[in-house]
Enzyme design. Structure first.
Site, PDB file in Angstrom:
ATOM      1  N   ASP A 198      89.046  46.738  32.783  1.00  0.00           N
ATOM      2  CA  ASP A 198      89.932  45.883  31.989  1.00  0.00           C
ATOM      3  C   ASP A 198      90.824  45.232  33.024  1.00  0.00           C
ATOM      4  O   ASP A 198      91.747  45.873  33.538  1.00  0.00           O
ATOM      5  CB  ASP A 198      90.755  46.705  30.999  1.00  0.00           C
ATOM      6  N   HIS A 199      90.542  43.975  33.361  1.00  0.00           N
ATOM      7  CA  HIS A 199      91.202  43.424  34.545  1.00  0.00           C
ATOM      8  C   HIS A 199      92.711  43.292  34.363  1.00  0.00           C
ATOM      9  O   HIS A 199      93.446  43.180  35.333  1.00  0.00           O
ATOM     10  CB  HIS A 199      90.543  42.117  35.003  1.00  0.00           C
ATOM     11  N   HIS A 262      92.704  43.979  26.529  1.00  0.00           N
ATOM     12  CA  HIS A 262      93.892  43.673  27.332  1.00  0.00           C
ATOM     13  C   HIS A 262      95.208  43.962  26.601  1.00  0.00           C
ATOM     14  O   HIS A 262      96.102  44.605  27.149  1.00  0.00           O
ATOM     15  CB  HIS A 262      93.893  42.201  27.753  1.00  0.00           C
TER      16      HIS A 262
HETATM   17  C1  BG6 Z   1      88.950  37.542  29.444  1.00  0.00           C
HETATM   18  C2  BG6 Z   1      88.652  36.858  28.132  1.00  0.00           C
HETATM   19  O1  BG6 Z   1      88.771  38.922  29.330  1.00  0.00           O
HETATM   20  O2  BG6 Z   1      90.294  37.284  29.812  1.00  0.00           O
HETATM   21  C3  BG6 Z   1      88.938  35.366  28.213  1.00  0.00           C
HETATM   22  O3  BG6 Z   1      87.292  37.060  27.797  1.00  0.00           O
HETATM   23  C4  BG6 Z   1      90.318  35.121  28.730  1.00  0.00           C
HETATM   24  O4  BG6 Z   1      88.753  34.752  26.947  1.00  0.00           O
HETATM   25  C5  BG6 Z   1      90.581  35.914  30.006  1.00  0.00           C
HETATM   26  O5  BG6 Z   1      90.467  33.735  28.973  1.00  0.00           O
HETATM   27  C6  BG6 Z   1      92.030  35.799  30.419  1.00  0.00           C
HETATM   28  O6  BG6 Z   1      92.224  36.426  31.650  1.00  0.00           O
HETATM   29  P1  BG6 Z   1      93.413  35.977  32.598  1.00  0.00           P
HETATM   30  O7  BG6 Z   1      93.425  36.957  33.716  1.00  0.00           O
HETATM   31  O8  BG6 Z   1      93.110  34.587  33.035  1.00  0.00           O
HETATM   32  O9  BG6 Z   1      94.659  36.034  31.747  1.00  0.00           O
END
Ligand code: BG6
Length: 512
Positions: A198-199, A262
């Site tokens: 989960d980044h 997230h």
């Molecule tokens: C991803 C989603 O996990 O996270 C995307 O699938 C989203 O829809 C993205 O745009 C957002 O990541 P970040 O790091 O750019 O906020």
């Protein structure tokens, strides 16, 4: 064989190490994530001297390429995506460790050839048997890749090495599919060798939530329903369905795409109890308790507490953008939400009665993720007649882009008359630390190499999060007409119904 659970407890007390030599196999080597995030993250780790002396990155994909072609394609994308720029000389050094492997994900033979290829690399230079498999393919391929890894016995590392797997999101599309995938994963890899990405957990400010809460005595005594009036978590994006995402997104929607993972992860970090120590399992034990105590919702509660919406045509960044239903690869009659806002409650001792508001939307005016804790007002007996005195204290944690924190408080405005005005005490990473934060994928890749799963979702976290999201999805699908879809113009802050949701309890969304 050391007990993995005891090992992970022990790791929780260790300071950071440089990981041991290893092979990293990326399934989906020609995909967007590999080009935009994974290889630039590995390159930046290399620049910072955080990779082991000997490492091999093997890209597995079907297309006909060789090492040279793959390297030059990656070089091109690294130029555009590397956080700290692209240095020709350093890249040449780094890229000697990039190897392309042409294979078919469905073929057992490809996996036994992959095994031979890994073993050849392992014997060149210092011998090692550490293997990290990164599943960055379309999710439909996750089961077959896991099965083929098992058949080739690549899930077991020979001698004293390790074998670990990182699995990209989405991890299932509901509880049933997530449980199925978990069964396959756990049948192949030990849970302690499984790293569900989960980044958002790798983002610097998300990691700082625990430090803010548990290393500072100023906040923790207030961190409960007695003092906190309500909490808001907002994740705003200006992106729509660029890059052909419509096909995936129209099946997923905002709740599955970003809330299940997230936003619920951020919520758990905000609401959790202090863990007994910093080991992966202790931290995740506390997070999962939060997920288990989120009050479930039936159709009536969903109707009252959850707003779903789609964007209509509008203007963003000076350009006209189409409505959600007019986006490429989206069903023109789609009932998929590009925006969701909800009010939820955590039924535990600490948070009894405190509303948590979560919202996520595409095509909003800006890209920003922020958490704010709104404190209750003090007894209003002294300053109630003065303008400005009704504002409450707010602690804001800015996850991105302008990473930092601020506290809003009331102050007397200098002058001979007695006027009260809100002021901000601000901390931002850049001015305090004079350097940018690593990309989330840098931190997560290095953690997986070291064997620290704290910032990855455990099986029970993923399943409990799906249980909650499924209850909302079920209500939407069963009562499609009773729970209406709202609409908002692209480039605005979402539908009026989301404002009304907060107004019911006298609250307002904090402007970003
Ligand atoms: C991803 C989603 O996990 O996270 C995307 O699938 C989203 O829809 C993205 O745009 C957002 O990541 P970040 O790091 O750019 O906020």
């Amino acid at each position: 064989m050391p007990d993995p659970y005891v090992e992970s407890l022990r790791r929780g007390f260790k300071s950071r190490d440089i990981p041991g030599s290893c092979s990293i196999v990326i399934f989906g080597a020609t995909g967007d994530l590999t080009h935009r995030k994974l290889v630039p993250a590995l390159y930046n780790l290399f620049l910072n001297g955080e990779l082991p002396d000997s490492f091999k990155i093997i890209g597995f994909a079907r297309r006909d390429k060789n090492d040279q072609i793959w390297r030059s394609e990656l070089e091109e994308s690294n130029r555009n995506n590397s956080r700290s720029g692209h240095d020709e000389e350093k890249w040449n050094e780094f890229s000697k460790s990039l190897f392309y492997f042409r294979g078919d994900l469905n073929s057992e033979e490809s996996f036994s050839d992959l095994k031979k290829c890994i073993m050849v690399h392992e014997t060149k230079g210092p011998t090692f048997h550490n293997r990290l498999f990164y599943l960055s393919t379309a999710p439909d391929f996750f089961p077959v890749v896991l099965e083929n890894l098992k058949k080739a016995q690549l899930n077991l590392s020979p001698k004293k090495g390790w074998s670990r797997v990182i699995i990209e999101k989405p991890f299932g599309s509901n509880l049933g599919t997530a449980q199925n995938l978990n069964r396959i994963v756990n049948d192949t890899f030990h849970e302690s060798d499984t790293y569900r990405i989960d980044h958002y957990l790798g983002k610097e400010t998300a990691q700082n939530i625990m430090v803010l809460r548990f290393a500072n005595s100023i906040f923790e005594p207030l961190w409960r329903s007695r003092f906190i009036d309500h909490v808001q978590i907002t994740c705003a994006e200006h992106l729509g369905m660029e890059g052909g995402r419509g096909a995936y997104y129209d099946k997923a929607g905002a709740a599955r795409d970003m809330v299940q993972n997230h936003l619920l992860q951020l919520l758990s970090l905000i609401a959790m109890e202090p863990p007994t120590d910093l080991s992966a399992n202790s931290v995740r034990d506390e997070k999962v308790k939060v997920l288990r105590t989120i009050r479930g919702m039936g159709p009536e509660e969903v109707r009252k507490n959850v707003i779903r919406a789609q964007y209509t045509e509008g203007t963003l960044g000076g350009k006209t953008v189409p409505s959600y239903r007019d986006e490429a690869r989206v069903d023109p009659k789609s009932m998929t939400e590009s925006y969701v806002a909800m009010r939820l409650f955590i039924d535990n001792w600490r948070w009894e009665g405190t509303p948590f508001y979560i919202r996520m939307g595409k095509r909003l005016p800006t890209k920003a993720t922020e958490i704010s804790l709104h404190l209750k007002s003090p007894p209003n007996v002294l300053f109630q007649k003065l303008p400005g005195s009704t504002e409450s204290n707010v602690l804001t944690i800015r996850i991105q882009p302008d990473e930092g924190m601020s506290v809003r408080m009331l102050s007397k405005k200098p002058g001979t008359t007695f006027k009260i005005e809100p002021v901000e005490m601000n901390f931002d990473y850049w001015s305090s630390f004079k350097k940018g934060s690593p990309e989330a994928y840098e931190r997560l890749l290095i953690d997986a190499m070291i064997g620290d799963a704290t910032l990855f979702a455990r099986r029970d976290e993923v399943e409990n999060a799906w249980l909650f999201i499924d209850s909302i999805q079920d209500s939407w699908h069963k009562s499609n007409t009773a729970i209406p879809m709202s609409y908002y113009e692209s480039g605005t802050w979402g539908p009026i119904e989301a404002d009304n949701l907060l107004a019911e309890l006298g609250h307002e969304w904090r402007p970003l």
